[in-house]
Design a protein around this motif. Structure first.
Motif, PDB file in Angstrom:
ATOM      1  N   ALA A  23      36.970 -40.553  60.920  1.00 18.36           N
ATOM      2  CA  ALA A  23      38.139 -39.684  60.868  1.00 18.36           C
ATOM      3  C   ALA A  23      38.539 -39.487  59.409  1.00 18.36           C
ATOM      4  CB  ALA A  23      39.281 -40.301  61.651  1.00 18.36           C
ATOM      5  N   PRO A  24      39.086 -38.313  59.080  1.00 16.53           N
ATOM      6  CA  PRO A  24      39.531 -38.095  57.707  1.00 16.53           C
ATOM      7  C   PRO A  24      40.786 -38.907  57.400  1.00 16.53           C
ATOM      8  CG  PRO A  24      40.119 -36.223  59.072  1.00 16.53           C
ATOM      9  CD  PRO A  24      39.287 -37.140  59.920  1.00 16.53           C
ATOM     10  N   ALA A  30      46.990 -33.957  55.701  1.00 17.53           N
ATOM     11  CA  ALA A  30      48.242 -33.392  55.201  1.00 17.53           C
ATOM     12  C   ALA A  30      47.969 -32.264  54.207  1.00 17.53           C
ATOM     13  CB  ALA A  30      49.086 -34.484  54.549  1.00 17.53           C
ATOM     14  N   PHE A  31      46.975 -32.449  53.322  1.00 20.35           N
ATOM     15  CA  PHE A  31      46.629 -31.401  52.363  1.00 20.35           C
ATOM     16  C   PHE A  31      46.140 -30.147  53.074  1.00 20.35           C
ATOM     17  CE2 PHE A  31      43.292 -29.259  49.927  1.00 20.35           C
ATOM     18  CZ  PHE A  31      44.026 -28.862  48.814  1.00 20.35           C
ATOM     19  N   LEU A  32      45.287 -30.304  54.065  1.00 22.96           N
ATOM     20  CA  LEU A  32      44.765 -29.141  54.793  1.00 22.96           C
ATOM     21  C   LEU A  32      45.861 -28.417  55.565  1.00 22.96           C
ATOM     22  CD1 LEU A  32      41.364 -30.556  56.036  1.00 22.96           C
ATOM     23  CD2 LEU A  32      41.766 -28.894  54.228  1.00 22.96           C
TER      24      LEU A  32
END
Length: 53
Positions: A23-24, A30-32
């Motif tokens: 998982a990222p 949050a950035f995406l």
């Protein structure tokens, strides 16, 4: 030779309930999300989008 054995495929035994799925990081998500909120596509396909932040 009968005393020497190797595990099939070199896999180690792990409990079925303890496997982690990749998982990222939370900061990447949050950035995406912020990028998706601020991005506006350009008026024409040849023009790049605009980021309003």
């Amino acid at each position: 030779m009968k005393k020497i054995s190797t595990s099939p495929g070199g896999l180690t035994a792990t409990p079925a309930g303890r496997r982690r799925t990749p998982a990222p990081a939370a900061s990447t998500v949050a950035f995406l999300r912020q990028f998706a909120r601020a991005y506006i596509p350009g008026p024409r396909p040849m023009m790049p989008g605009i980021i309003l932040n």
